[in-house]
Design an enzyme around this catalytic site. Structure first.
Site, PDB file in Angstrom:
ATOM      1  N   SER A  60       0.810  -1.219   0.000  1.00 27.87           N
ATOM      2  CA  SER A  60       0.000   0.000   0.000  1.00 27.87           C
ATOM      3  C   SER A  60       0.845   1.273   0.000  1.00 27.87           C
ATOM      4  CB  SER A  60      -0.944  -0.012   1.194  1.00 27.87           C
ATOM      5  OG  SER A  60      -0.228  -0.109   2.410  1.00 27.87           O
ATOM      6  N   CYS A  90      -6.552  -6.880   0.218  1.00 28.78           N
ATOM      7  CA  CYS A  90      -5.335  -6.736   1.037  1.00 28.78           C
ATOM      8  C   CYS A  90      -4.804  -5.301   1.002  1.00 28.78           C
ATOM      9  CB  CYS A  90      -4.296  -7.774   0.626  1.00 28.78           C
ATOM     10  SG  CYS A  90      -3.067  -8.048   1.915  1.00 28.78           S
ATOM     11  N   ILE A 148      -1.694 -12.649   3.319  1.00 28.39           N
ATOM     12  CA  ILE A 148      -0.250 -12.381   3.209  1.00 28.39           C
ATOM     13  C   ILE A 148       0.033 -11.007   3.808  1.00 28.39           C
ATOM     14  CG2 ILE A 148       1.734 -12.231   1.647  1.00 28.39           C
ATOM     15  CD1 ILE A 148      -0.127 -13.750  -0.445  1.00 28.39           C
ATOM     16  N   ARG A 149       0.698 -10.984   4.980  1.00 28.55           N
ATOM     17  CA  ARG A 149       0.912  -9.715   5.690  1.00 28.55           C
ATOM     18  C   ARG A 149      -0.353  -8.854   5.634  1.00 28.55           C
ATOM     19  NH1 ARG A 149       5.182 -10.951   3.020  1.00 28.55           N
ATOM     20  NH2 ARG A 149       4.776  -9.577   1.274  1.00 28.55           N
ATOM     21  N   HIS A 189      -6.719 -12.649  -0.422  1.00 31.71           N
ATOM     22  CA  HIS A 189      -6.446 -12.539  -1.860  1.00 31.71           C
ATOM     23  C   HIS A 189      -7.217 -13.589  -2.669  1.00 31.71           C
ATOM     24  CE1 HIS A 189      -2.783  -9.941  -1.605  1.00 31.71           C
ATOM     25  NE2 HIS A 189      -2.653 -10.505  -0.417  1.00 31.71           N
ATOM     26  N   GLU A 191      -7.836 -13.446  -5.637  1.00 32.99           N
ATOM     27  CA  GLU A 191      -7.263 -13.469  -6.991  1.00 32.99           C
ATOM     28  C   GLU A 191      -6.168 -14.517  -7.117  1.00 32.99           C
ATOM     29  OE1 GLU A 191      -6.893 -11.141  -4.773  1.00 32.99           O
ATOM     30  OE2 GLU A 191      -4.862 -10.298  -4.757  1.00 32.99           O
TER      31      GLU A 191
HETATM   32  N1  GLN Z   1       1.208  -5.391   4.063  1.00 32.13           N
HETATM   33  C1  GLN Z   1       0.916  -4.875   2.750  1.00 32.13           C
HETATM   34  C2  GLN Z   1       0.647  -3.386   2.761  1.00 32.13           C
HETATM   35  O1  GLN Z   1       0.767  -2.756   3.750  1.00 32.13           O
HETATM   36  C3  GLN Z   1      -0.270  -5.600   2.146  1.00 32.13           C
HETATM   37  C4  GLN Z   1       0.112  -7.000   1.796  1.00 32.13           C
HETATM   38  C5  GLN Z   1      -0.648  -7.568   0.645  1.00 32.13           C
HETATM   39  O2  GLN Z   1      -1.329  -6.875  -0.121  1.00 32.13           O
HETATM   40  N2  GLN Z   1      -0.497  -8.864   0.481  1.00 32.13           N
HETATM   41  O3  GLN Z   1       0.313  -2.838   1.751  1.00 32.13           O
END
Ligand code: GLN
Length: 215
Positions: A60, A90, A148-149, A189, A191
């Site tokens: 992001s 995400c 994922i994170r 996600h 996708e």
């Molecule tokens: N941690 C990421 C962020 O801050 C997002 C991770 C993701 O999109 N898989 O943008």
């Protein structure tokens, strides 16, 4: 797919995928599989031509910086304020949040959904994981959620519907999919993988909006 189409499936819609960074190709594939014409969006003129927009997963902080570089941030804000349907996964969920926790110092968002999102929220427990997620409005059983994170939704206003939650600790549930009007966001996600029912839900939202606007 299991998702039932409430609007005539033949109605063509064009959905853009914000293509400055992130898993753009995966979203284009998923949207096409869900029945939309999918195009990458890098310029304001391309944004003006779509019936809906996807903000992909990625990073992001990088995306918000590139949105400014590409002169897309204000047009995107204006389009969303004017009612353009948008779906963020995400990092895209982070971008759609009106308020952000644990962002980089001064990290801006696009905004749109009256929610506070905590960035890298699961990171304190586990970086990435997969799990079954039951999403309201997605028929045919739970979907495989790939986190994922990932962020989660810390709190949201009364106009925001929670479509899915995960249990992060005994007794503690966190929202990981929300909808406010024509804006949709997931912390995971869809996708990635081959279950495109969440994209099917968004394509239906875009079709309904387009039918209402052109009807
Ligand atoms: N941690 C990421 C962020 O801050 C997002 C991770 C993701 O999109 N898989 O943008």
């Amino acid at each position: 797919m299991g998702h039932s189409h409430s609007v005539e499936s033949g109605q063509p819609v064009t959905i853009g995928v914000l293509a400055v960074q992130g898993d753009v190709r995966e979203h284009l594939t998923a949207l096409t599989a869900a029945g939309a014409d999918a195009i990458p969006v890098r310029r304001p003129v391309e944004l003006a031509a779509v019936d809906g927009i996807v903000l992909p997963g990625g990073e992001s902080t990088t995306m918000i910086r590139l949105l400014r570089t590409f002169d897309l941030l204000e047009p995107l804000r204006a389009a969303i304020a004017a009612g353009l349907p948008a779906y963020g996964s995400c990092a895209g969920m982070i971008l759609l949040a009106d308020r952000l926790l644990d962002g980089q110092e001064g990290q801006a968002t696009v905004g749109g959904i009256d929610m506070t999102v905590r960035r890298n929220a699961f990171g304190r427990q586990v970086d990435s994981f997969e799990g079954e997620v039951e999403v309201q409005g997605v028929e045919g059983g739970p979907t495989r959620g790939i986190f994922i994170r990932a962020p989660w939704v810390e709190s949201a206003g009364p106009g925001v519907g929670v479509l899915a939650q995960v249990r992060v600790q005994a007794g503690e549930l966190r929202a990981v999919a929300v909808r406010q009007g024509d804006l949709l966001a997931t912390a995971f996600h869809p996708e990635v993988g081959s279950d495109y029912r969440v994209h099917g839900l968004f394509v239906d939202m875009v079709r309904e909006r387009r039918a209402a606007n052109h009807g």
